[in-house]
Design a protein around this motif. Sequence first.
Motif, PDB file in Angstrom:
ATOM      1  N   ALA A  17      32.089  43.111  60.015  1.00  0.00           N
ATOM      2  CA  ALA A  17      33.358  42.574  60.495  1.00  0.00           C
ATOM      3  C   ALA A  17      34.239  42.283  59.285  1.00  0.00           C
ATOM      4  O   ALA A  17      33.813  41.589  58.363  1.00  0.00           O
ATOM      5  CB  ALA A  17      33.136  41.293  61.305  1.00  0.00           C
ATOM      6  N   ARG A  18      35.450  42.812  59.279  1.00  0.00           N
ATOM      7  CA  ARG A  18      36.375  42.554  58.175  1.00  0.00           C
ATOM      8  C   ARG A  18      37.279  41.392  58.568  1.00  0.00           C
ATOM      9  O   ARG A  18      38.092  41.512  59.472  1.00  0.00           O
ATOM     10  CB  ARG A  18      37.207  43.793  57.850  1.00  0.00           C
ATOM     11  N   TYR A  19      37.111  40.285  57.853  1.00  0.00           N
ATOM     12  CA  TYR A  19      37.835  39.068  58.225  1.00  0.00           C
ATOM     13  C   TYR A  19      39.230  39.010  57.607  1.00  0.00           C
ATOM     14  O   TYR A  19      39.427  39.377  56.445  1.00  0.00           O
ATOM     15  CB  TYR A  19      37.043  37.840  57.779  1.00  0.00           C
ATOM     16  N   TYR A  20      40.179  38.560  58.403  1.00  0.00           N
ATOM     17  CA  TYR A  20      41.524  38.235  57.934  1.00  0.00           C
ATOM     18  C   TYR A  20      41.926  36.903  58.542  1.00  0.00           C
ATOM     19  O   TYR A  20      41.663  36.636  59.718  1.00  0.00           O
ATOM     20  CB  TYR A  20      42.548  39.292  58.362  1.00  0.00           C
ATOM     21  N   GLN A  21      42.566  36.080  57.748  1.00  0.00           N
ATOM     22  CA  GLN A  21      43.029  34.787  58.224  1.00  0.00           C
ATOM     23  C   GLN A  21      44.285  34.942  59.075  1.00  0.00           C
ATOM     24  O   GLN A  21      44.948  35.976  59.036  1.00  0.00           O
ATOM     25  CB  GLN A  21      43.357  33.883  57.020  1.00  0.00           C
ATOM     26  N   PRO A  22      44.634  33.906  59.845  1.00  0.00           N
ATOM     27  CA  PRO A  22      45.938  33.914  60.517  1.00  0.00           C
ATOM     28  C   PRO A  22      47.047  34.012  59.473  1.00  0.00           C
ATOM     29  O   PRO A  22      46.955  33.414  58.394  1.00  0.00           O
ATOM     30  CB  PRO A  22      45.973  32.566  61.238  1.00  0.00           C
ATOM     31  N   GLY A  51      48.586  37.298  52.439  1.00  0.00           N
ATOM     32  CA  GLY A  51      49.322  36.883  53.626  1.00  0.00           C
ATOM     33  C   GLY A  51      50.663  36.253  53.300  1.00  0.00           C
ATOM     34  O   GLY A  51      51.603  36.308  54.107  1.00  0.00           O
ATOM     35  N   ARG A  52      50.775  35.636  52.110  1.00  0.00           N
ATOM     36  CA  ARG A  52      52.051  35.058  51.681  1.00  0.00           C
ATOM     37  C   ARG A  52      53.014  36.116  51.178  1.00  0.00           C
ATOM     38  O   ARG A  52      54.175  35.824  50.882  1.00  0.00           O
ATOM     39  CB  ARG A  52      51.804  34.026  50.571  1.00  0.00           C
ATOM     40  N   GLY A  53      52.557  37.352  51.046  1.00  0.00           N
ATOM     41  CA  GLY A  53      53.417  38.420  50.550  1.00  0.00           C
ATOM     42  C   GLY A  53      53.454  38.495  49.038  1.00  0.00           C
ATOM     43  O   GLY A  53      54.435  38.989  48.463  1.00  0.00           O
ATOM     44  N   GLN A  54      52.381  38.063  48.382  1.00  0.00           N
ATOM     45  CA  GLN A  54      52.313  38.107  46.930  1.00  0.00           C
ATOM     46  C   GLN A  54      51.519  39.324  46.472  1.00  0.00           C
ATOM     47  O   GLN A  54      50.606  39.778  47.160  1.00  0.00           O
ATOM     48  CB  GLN A  54      51.661  36.823  46.398  1.00  0.00           C
ATOM     49  N   CYS A  55      51.868  39.828  45.310  1.00  0.00           N
ATOM     50  CA  CYS A  55      51.103  40.918  44.708  1.00  0.00           C
ATOM     51  C   CYS A  55      49.847  40.323  44.084  1.00  0.00           C
ATOM     52  O   CYS A  55      49.927  39.527  43.146  1.00  0.00           O
ATOM     53  CB  CYS A  55      51.943  41.624  43.647  1.00  0.00           C
ATOM     54  N   VAL A  56      48.685  40.694  44.589  1.00  0.00           N
ATOM     55  CA  VAL A  56      47.417  40.172  44.072  1.00  0.00           C
ATOM     56  C   VAL A  56      46.903  41.090  42.970  1.00  0.00           C
ATOM     57  O   VAL A  56      46.830  42.312  43.142  1.00  0.00           O
ATOM     58  CB  VAL A  56      46.375  40.043  45.199  1.00  0.00           C
ATOM     59  N   VAL A  57      46.556  40.492  41.845  1.00  0.00           N
ATOM     60  CA  VAL A  57      45.944  41.202  40.724  1.00  0.00           C
ATOM     61  C   VAL A  57      44.490  40.748  40.669  1.00  0.00           C
ATOM     62  O   VAL A  57      44.204  39.558  40.505  1.00  0.00           O
ATOM     63  CB  VAL A  57      46.653  40.879  39.402  1.00  0.00           C
ATOM     64  N   ALA A  58      43.552  41.679  40.808  1.00  0.00           N
ATOM     65  CA  ALA A  58      42.151  41.295  40.942  1.00  0.00           C
ATOM     66  C   ALA A  58      41.233  42.286  40.230  1.00  0.00           C
ATOM     67  O   ALA A  58      41.593  43.455  40.042  1.00  0.00           O
ATOM     68  CB  ALA A  58      41.766  41.229  42.423  1.00  0.00           C
ATOM     69  N   PRO A  59      40.043  41.828  39.838  1.00  0.00           N
ATOM     70  CA  PRO A  59      39.046  42.763  39.301  1.00  0.00           C
ATOM     71  C   PRO A  59      38.685  43.822  40.340  1.00  0.00           C
ATOM     72  O   PRO A  59      38.695  43.561  41.550  1.00  0.00           O
ATOM     73  CB  PRO A  59      37.844  41.856  39.001  1.00  0.00           C
ATOM     74  N   ASN A  60      38.371  44.993  39.863  1.00  0.00           N
ATOM     75  CA  ASN A  60      37.981  46.090  40.749  1.00  0.00           C
ATOM     76  C   ASN A  60      36.520  45.897  41.167  1.00  0.00           C
ATOM     77  O   ASN A  60      35.633  46.674  40.826  1.00  0.00           O
ATOM     78  CB  ASN A  60      38.172  47.429  40.037  1.00  0.00           C
ATOM     79  N   GLN A  61      36.292  44.817  41.908  1.00  0.00           N
ATOM     80  CA  GLN A  61      34.964  44.440  42.384  1.00  0.00           C
ATOM     81  C   GLN A  61      35.097  43.965  43.834  1.00  0.00           C
ATOM     82  O   GLN A  61      36.185  43.685  44.320  1.00  0.00           O
ATOM     83  CB  GLN A  61      34.380  43.313  41.522  1.00  0.00           C
ATOM     84  N   GLY A  62      33.914  43.857  44.514  1.00  0.00           N
ATOM     85  CA  GLY A  62      33.935  43.351  45.881  1.00  0.00           C
ATOM     86  C   GLY A  62      34.200  41.859  45.906  1.00  0.00           C
ATOM     87  O   GLY A  62      33.843  41.145  44.978  1.00  0.00           O
ATOM     88  N   THR A  63      34.842  41.341  46.927  1.00  0.00           N
ATOM     89  CA  THR A  63      35.357  42.095  48.054  1.00  0.00           C
ATOM     90  C   THR A  63      36.803  42.510  47.851  1.00  0.00           C
ATOM     91  O   THR A  63      37.421  43.091  48.744  1.00  0.00           O
ATOM     92  CB  THR A  63      35.272  41.242  49.337  1.00  0.00           C
ATOM     93  N   MET A  64      37.374  42.198  46.675  1.00  0.00           N
ATOM     94  CA  MET A  64      38.790  42.479  46.449  1.00  0.00           C
ATOM     95  C   MET A  64      39.103  43.961  46.626  1.00  0.00           C
ATOM     96  O   MET A  64      40.115  44.328  47.230  1.00  0.00           O
ATOM     97  CB  MET A  64      39.213  42.014  45.057  1.00  0.00           C
ATOM     98  N   ASN A  65      38.218  44.831  46.107  1.00  0.00           N
ATOM     99  CA  ASN A  65      38.494  46.262  46.218  1.00  0.00           C
ATOM    100  C   ASN A  65      38.184  46.826  47.603  1.00  0.00           C
ATOM    101  O   ASN A  65      38.335  48.031  47.823  1.00  0.00           O
ATOM    102  CB  ASN A  65      37.752  47.045  45.131  1.00  0.00           C
ATOM    103  N   GLU A  66      37.754  45.965  48.539  1.00  0.00           N
ATOM    104  CA  GLU A  66      37.607  46.390  49.924  1.00  0.00           C
ATOM    105  C   GLU A  66      38.872  46.093  50.731  1.00  0.00           C
ATOM    106  O   GLU A  66      39.014  46.561  51.862  1.00  0.00           O
ATOM    107  CB  GLU A  66      36.390  45.713  50.554  1.00  0.00           C
ATOM    108  N   TYR A  67      39.760  45.304  50.173  1.00  0.00           N
ATOM    109  CA  TYR A  67      41.022  44.957  50.822  1.00  0.00           C
ATOM    110  C   TYR A  67      42.231  45.532  50.092  1.00  0.00           C
ATOM    111  O   TYR A  67      43.254  45.814  50.711  1.00  0.00           O
ATOM    112  CB  TYR A  67      41.193  43.431  50.880  1.00  0.00           C
ATOM    113  N   ILE A  68      42.128  45.674  48.781  1.00  0.00           N
ATOM    114  CA  ILE A  68      43.275  46.073  47.967  1.00  0.00           C
ATOM    115  C   ILE A  68      43.155  47.536  47.560  1.00  0.00           C
ATOM    116  O   ILE A  68      42.138  47.957  46.999  1.00  0.00           O
ATOM    117  CB  ILE A  68      43.376  45.194  46.709  1.00  0.00           C
ATOM    118  N   LEU A  69      44.206  48.298  47.832  1.00  0.00           N
ATOM    119  CA  LEU A  69      44.330  49.664  47.335  1.00  0.00           C
ATOM    120  C   LEU A  69      45.327  49.619  46.182  1.00  0.00           C
ATOM    121  O   LEU A  69      46.516  49.336  46.401  1.00  0.00           O
ATOM    122  CB  LEU A  69      44.825  50.605  48.434  1.00  0.00           C
ATOM    123  N   PRO A  70      44.873  49.846  44.951  1.00  0.00           N
ATOM    124  CA  PRO A  70      45.758  49.658  43.802  1.00  0.00           C
ATOM    125  C   PRO A  70      46.977  50.569  43.860  1.00  0.00           C
ATOM    126  O   PRO A  70      46.866  51.762  44.116  1.00  0.00           O
ATOM    127  CB  PRO A  70      44.856  49.999  42.605  1.00  0.00           C
TER     128      PRO A  70
END
Length: 378
Positions: A130-135, A242-261
């Motif tokens: 299940a891929r979780y997303y907050q309200p 969700g706030r509409g910010q550009c997220v900068v994250a390591p190319n690791q889980g779970t960030m790379n399961e949500y973010i397409l660079p």
Amino acid sequence: MARIAYIDHSFHRTTRSTEFLPEILSRHGHVVEHFWDDAWQGGEPVPWSEVASHDVVLMFQSFCRPDGPYFRQAHPNVVYIPMLDQFGLWQGPIYNLSAFWEPFQGSKVLNFSNALQSMTTAFGIASHFARYYQPVSASPASVRNGLHGFFWLRRELQLPWQTIRQLIGGVRFDSFHIHLATDPGTPAPQLPSAEDIERHRITTSTWFEHKADLHAVMERANVYFAPRVEEGIGQSFLEAMGRGQCVVAPNQGTMNEYILPGLNGLLFDIHSPKPLDFSDVLRLGQRARESTVAGRAAWESAEEELVRFILTPSEALYAGRYQHPFMVGAPSVQPPDAQPAASPMAHLRALSQRHAFFRSTRFIWYPMIRLARQLVGR
């Protein structure tokens, strides 16, 4: 109505980051009783005897072991929810995980990570992804021209300001806020240099009496630097998306399961950080918000399936597929919406997997089964 024992890591008692699951189960009419595990900080683990009488034993990251070697022998419906960051996979292959997963053979695993879903199914465990997303808030954070960064420095040894400085390179931020509040048991954070503070107009904080005050500071940014190398689910960076910010994250889980660079955020190599392109952060933030809106809708539409997986006794999910030794002490109880009983062919296949005699004579009986299937159009 089911009585559900919910065993959870006691750190989540403060963050409340795992409350979404008990809330769903309660909304569906089930009774959820919390059991907080303090063993990670030298406290007492949750005794199995306190949860064994419940209809479902649901364990989020922490778990209590029964007397026997397998959970399936102690209870007909045990669900384990692992968190990706508990394994430290970003460090590379460091040990064989088969011993960890062995007690869960014949039980169920609920995964919030693609990587964990692949792992548990590879070990032959009935698993649900299940891929979780907050309200998502009704409106995004205010759009600001220029570059405005936010970074919560939580783990000095893994993701310090120096790494963020390498990602920024020669770019000048119009403002940058660093929240200096490290996780328990981690070293104190190192402050930016005086030159960096002046160049990027850096402000800092260590504590907010009210969470709303922290969020107000976060919302002034349009670039959010993820605070950890690896996440279990990743509530903090999901909030930022969700706030509409550009997220900068390591190319690791779970960030790379949500973010397409380059599409809805930016990823970098934690082992070799290089300067990033921040020229399009407003568009990336907008796409991030759009992806969370779509993701939240998908999460809500999959809620019934998630609840059904949790309530279905483990044995029903293994019947006719891949077999474990019979469930000692686990009654064959299936809910009304469970799948039909396995066919005679499935039972024969299960016998061949468990008993050497049937495996050794497979060359005799399997061609007959194959011919029978062809004759009846299967």
